[in-house]
Write an enzyme that holds these catalytic residues in place. Sequence first.
Site, PDB file in Angstrom:
ATOM      1  N   HIS A 264       2.052  -2.730  -1.746  1.00 51.86           N
ATOM      2  CA  HIS A 264       1.569  -1.879  -1.218  1.00 51.86           C
ATOM      3  C   HIS A 264       1.732  -0.813   0.093  1.00 51.86           C
ATOM      4  O   HIS A 264       1.722   0.599  -0.873  1.00 51.86           O
ATOM      5  CB  HIS A 264      -0.052  -2.038  -1.259  1.00 51.86           C
ATOM      6  CG  HIS A 264      -1.362  -1.259  -1.520  1.00 51.86           C
ATOM      7  ND1 HIS A 264      -1.765  -0.203  -2.786  1.00 51.86           N
ATOM      8  CD2 HIS A 264      -2.035  -0.424  -0.744  1.00 51.86           C
ATOM      9  CE1 HIS A 264      -2.478   0.653  -2.661  1.00 51.86           C
ATOM     10  NE2 HIS A 264      -2.660   0.527  -1.299  1.00 51.86           N
ATOM     11  N   GLU A 265       1.496  -1.615   0.883  1.00 50.85           N
ATOM     12  CA  GLU A 265       1.691  -0.824   2.342  1.00 50.85           C
ATOM     13  C   GLU A 265       3.236  -0.309   2.302  1.00 50.85           C
ATOM     14  O   GLU A 265       3.677   0.867   2.709  1.00 50.85           O
ATOM     15  CB  GLU A 265       1.621  -1.759   3.125  1.00 50.85           C
ATOM     16  CG  GLU A 265       0.035  -2.083   3.742  1.00 50.85           C
ATOM     17  CD  GLU A 265      -0.816  -0.767   2.690  1.00 50.85           C
ATOM     18  OE1 GLU A 265      -0.955   0.520   3.725  1.00 50.85           O
ATOM     19  OE2 GLU A 265      -2.179  -1.070   2.316  1.00 50.85           O
ATOM     20  N   HIS A 268       2.523   2.814   0.259  1.00 47.99           N
ATOM     21  CA  HIS A 268       3.220   3.846   1.056  1.00 47.99           C
ATOM     22  C   HIS A 268       4.265   4.122   1.870  1.00 47.99           C
ATOM     23  O   HIS A 268       4.369   5.856   1.948  1.00 47.99           O
ATOM     24  CB  HIS A 268       1.718   3.674   1.909  1.00 47.99           C
ATOM     25  CG  HIS A 268       0.229   4.053   1.355  1.00 47.99           C
ATOM     26  ND1 HIS A 268      -0.143   4.644   0.581  1.00 47.99           N
ATOM     27  CD2 HIS A 268      -0.416   2.990   1.315  1.00 47.99           C
ATOM     28  CE1 HIS A 268      -1.143   4.962  -0.218  1.00 47.99           C
ATOM     29  NE2 HIS A 268      -1.722   3.507  -0.196  1.00 47.99           N
ATOM     30  N   GLU A 294      -1.857   7.381  -2.402  1.00 48.83           N
ATOM     31  CA  GLU A 294      -2.120   6.191  -3.216  1.00 48.83           C
ATOM     32  C   GLU A 294      -0.958   5.612  -4.717  1.00 48.83           C
ATOM     33  O   GLU A 294      -1.185   4.771  -5.208  1.00 48.83           O
ATOM     34  CB  GLU A 294      -3.899   6.597  -3.452  1.00 48.83           C
ATOM     35  CG  GLU A 294      -4.381   4.638  -4.224  1.00 48.83           C
ATOM     36  CD  GLU A 294      -4.210   3.899  -2.833  1.00 48.83           C
ATOM     37  OE1 GLU A 294      -3.344   3.917  -2.204  1.00 48.83           O
ATOM     38  OE2 GLU A 294      -4.730   2.529  -2.809  1.00 48.83           O
TER      39      GLU A 294
HETATM   40 ZN    ZN Z   1      -3.317   2.409  -0.139  1.00 51.61          ZN
END
Ligand code: ZN
Length: 500
Positions: A264-265, A268, A294
């Site tokens: 997830h990170e 980003h 997101e």
């Molecule tokens: Zn996030």
Amino acid sequence: MNNAAQELRERLNTITDMHIAIGLLHWDQQTYMPKGGIAMRAETIATLSNIAHRMSTDTDMLRMIDAVSDRFDTDTDDGALARLARRNFERATRLPAELVTDLARTTALAEPAWVEARSRGEWNTFAPHLFRIVELQKQVADSYGYTTHPYDALLDEYEPGATKAQLETMFDELKHAIVPLVRDITAKSDSATERARPLYNSFDEAKQEAFGRDVITRFGYDWNCGRQDLTVHPFCISFTSRDVRITTRFDKDFLQPALFSTMHEAGHAMYEQGINPTYARTPLGSGVSMGVHESQSRLWENLVGRSRAFWTYFYPRLQSVFPDAIGDVDFETFYRAVNTVAPSLIRVEADEVTYNLHTLLRFEIEVALLDGTLTIAELPEAWNAKMKEYLGVAPTSEADGALQDIHWSGGMFAYFPTYTIGNVLAVQLFDAAMTAHPTIMDEAARGEFTSLHSWLTSNIYQFGSKYEPQDLIERATGSRLNTAPYIRYLREKFGELYEL
Ligand code: ZN
């Protein structure tokens, strides 16, 4: 570049440098700073923030912005820069100094009160703080100005151009599709605990870390311009595209959190790393909105990281890293485990299907608080009723209910919907990438992600904040925010997983 553009750029470089320094102080505070440093660190950050604020809002700044807007179309980099600088200028100057101070003081008191209230499950400890925060949010919305609803003014901070009316349509479409899907899954499925069991075992933390590093290296995370450290709550922070850091945390008894938060990170971070380097040290040099950001993290975490193709490559490798824990768990059982659907009380633990019902509930409550149709005292009951209606579960303590999130105590209203905007956009973008490169999933099954990463770089990453969020999405996918692909994705994927 003419002189006016040069002058504006130099001013924005200085201001952005100040924000980069502030960001680095925050990163240090979350990772390595000794506890004793907290109070002084807050002073240093306040000083730098003050300087940056003054430089962003003086009359000189407005003169520079006007000079550039007169000469450049917003399709050009300089024109886009002037548009962003004007937006920041207007937002910063419309809030009266007194209101800014009042907000800072109120949230500074509300956060520790929320921590205490949550640890005791005591709504009344937090309620007076939230009352004050809602009153201030109304004032903030009035200061920014809006045409139809105060929510629009607050939402604009996180998702420029989006409106409450658009969110209502989005959530309405999702609610009608997801609530029955959750019911079907719950009625059909064996125990969710049983289904997720392979993820609970003993998983050495150093091995988890090495595995996660391998995954995101293959995704395209650039370690030459990044690093990973440990924090209580994982996050990603960018100091220009040349230095984008991520953090994670490990649970040695549960595989899921570190692995998926790392993906997830990294999602980003790859967005930030892929931004046109000439945008560095200006407002163009960061992701365009919370929702679009997101979408990038969810795309890698869910569309890729929870797919069959991904695990076709990585599951045998994971088994060889943890032979004792999952050596005899077959592929299908593991794939089902990482895609377990379980209506739960806690948003951050929610799966792909139920997640948006948690944000929907918060959106409805925020709107009602601003409208004055819901009081702070009535909030916990309204929360529990909505949980029951949408997810079929209700908390026994406010700690697992209306007190679970930090956002409101920090004055973050209208933030939650950006998580769902991200989920919806992730599928739109993934579909567009698949249309351009139909072999993306075949590559994933070989542990290769170059086509996907380069499509995202060309269509999203490189532009930073140059275009308005919805314009960016339309350029990349041919349409603006659209729930249809997302709903189809959920029905197909989970219909198959749960044999509906
Ligand atoms: Zn996030």
